[in-house]
Enzyme design. Structure first.
Site, short mmCIF file in Angstrom:
data_model
loop_
_atom_site.label_atom_id
_atom_site.label_comp_id
_atom_site.label_asym_id
_atom_site.label_seq_id
_atom_site.Cartn_x
_atom_site.Cartn_y
_atom_site.Cartn_z
N MET A 1 3.44 -11.25 10.21
CA MET A 1 3.77 -9.84 10.37
C MET A 1 2.94 -9.00 9.40
O MET A 1 2.56 -9.45 8.32
CB MET A 1 5.25 -9.61 10.10
CG MET A 1 6.18 -10.35 11.04
SD MET A 1 6.05 -9.79 12.74
CE MET A 1 6.89 -8.21 12.63
N CYS A 2 2.67 -7.76 9.80
CA CYS A 2 1.82 -6.87 9.02
C CYS A 2 2.47 -5.49 8.97
O CYS A 2 3.52 -5.25 9.56
CB CYS A 2 0.43 -6.76 9.65
SG CYS A 2 -0.35 -8.35 10.01
N ARG A 3 1.83 -4.58 8.27
CA ARG A 3 2.21 -3.16 8.29
C ARG A 3 0.99 -2.37 8.74
O ARG A 3 -0.12 -2.58 8.25
CB ARG A 3 2.64 -2.68 6.92
CG ARG A 3 3.83 -3.40 6.28
CD ARG A 3 5.16 -3.11 6.97
NE ARG A 3 5.38 -3.97 8.12
CZ ARG A 3 6.47 -3.92 8.91
NH1 ARG A 3 7.41 -3.03 8.67
NH2 ARG A 3 6.59 -4.74 9.91
N VAL B 1 -2.04 -3.88 6.32
CA VAL B 1 -1.94 -4.94 5.32
C VAL B 1 -1.37 -6.16 6.02
O VAL B 1 -0.51 -6.06 6.90
CB VAL B 1 -1.06 -4.53 4.11
CG1 VAL B 1 -1.78 -3.50 3.27
CG2 VAL B 1 0.30 -4.00 4.57
N ASN C 1 0.33 -5.90 14.90
CA ASN C 1 1.36 -6.48 14.06
C ASN C 1 2.27 -7.31 14.95
O ASN C 1 2.85 -6.78 15.90
CB ASN C 1 2.17 -5.38 13.36
CG ASN C 1 3.41 -5.94 12.68
OD1 ASN C 1 3.40 -7.04 12.16
ND2 ASN C 1 4.49 -5.17 12.72
#
Length: 262
Positions: free
Chosen positions: A1-3, A89, A116
């Site tokens: 998972m990312c932002r 990120v 994401n």
């Protein structure tokens, strides 16, 4: 998972998005508030932007360090100004390498992509299937080995198949296709995806089960007038609205926001 983070509007310095908000992308890298399957986003980052006056392909800056450890980004982000910014990120999917080839945004000519989410058991059960769906040009474009890049390559494949196909149509088709492949094998697939064209942002939220990744949008905030911001988590207090599940959200060049199901 990312932002994820996207911006379209009047030109601003990158640091006004990356550093200055109370819950900036930097803060979200080490203290995310709405992530369910990871604690940190410490597996690299990337930021992409377009020249505000010239119609050129986008520029990117990437690193496999945690974003908070990059000593060059604070100075770079004070220098660069753009009207169109895309950043993220990363929290790497287990088993997928932390290297520059896997860092987003992915770029193809004028297009930038960030994703994401994840495809469950991608390497063992679906990589070959999705690979076989790709056009030769899209397959050659792939530089890394992530499920994110394969999803973006599938969007490119459907975009190239017909000159009349819009990016939002190609995105919907690719996401639905991967979703159907995952459902057949009872695999989880989640996606919050943004495609940037240089003057438009196209985004979606999708999941084959109940956990849909977050994505919000905000327009004409007093501190960011004449702009639309997309973010996995609100950067500050404001009139943030969630992007609807299983919908496409389009930010047009004039900042009009259109939302439709897919």
């Amino acid at each position: 998972m990312c932002r994820l983070l996207g911006y379209l509007g009047v030109p601003i310095q990158l640091d006004r998005l990356l550093y200055k908000p109370k819950h900036s992308l930097i803060v979200q890298s080490y203290q995310p508030q709405e992530m369910h399957v990871a604690l940190l986003n410490a597996d690299g980052f990337g930021v992409g932007w377009y020249h505000p006056q010239r119609e050129e392909n986008p520029y990117t800056y990437k690193n496999i360090l945690p974003i908070w450890n990059d000593i060059n980004l604070p100075q770079l982000s004070r220098y660069v100004e753009s009207n169109n910014i895309l950043s993220y990120v990363r929290s790497a999917t287990p088993g997928l390498a932390v290297d520059l080839g896997n860092c987003q945004p992915f770029v193809r000519d004028r297009l930038m992509f960030v994703h994401n989410g994840y495809i469950e058991h991608f390497r063992h059960k679906l990589r070959r299937t999705i690979h076989d769906l790709l056009s030769p040009k899209a397959e050659i474009w792939i530089k890394g080995n992530t499920d994110s890049e394969y999803l973006c390559a599938l969007i490119l494949t459907y975009l190239e198949a017909n000159s009349n196909t819009t990016i939002e149509e190609a995105m919907a088709k690719a996401v639905n296709q991967v979703g159907e492949l995952c459902k057949k094998q009872n695999l989880k697939f989640i996606a919050a995806t943004i495609v940037d064209t240089g003057n438009r942002l196209i985004a979606c939220r999708y999941s084959t089960f109940e956990d849909v990744p977050t994505l919000y949008w905000l327009r004409d905030d007093p501190n960011y007038p004449d702009a639309v911001i997309l973010a996995s988590e609100p950067l500050f207090k404001g009139n943030w609205k969630p992007c609807l599940e299983h919908h496409i959200l389009i930010v047009e060049e004039n900042l009009e926001v259109n939302i439709s199901p897919f």
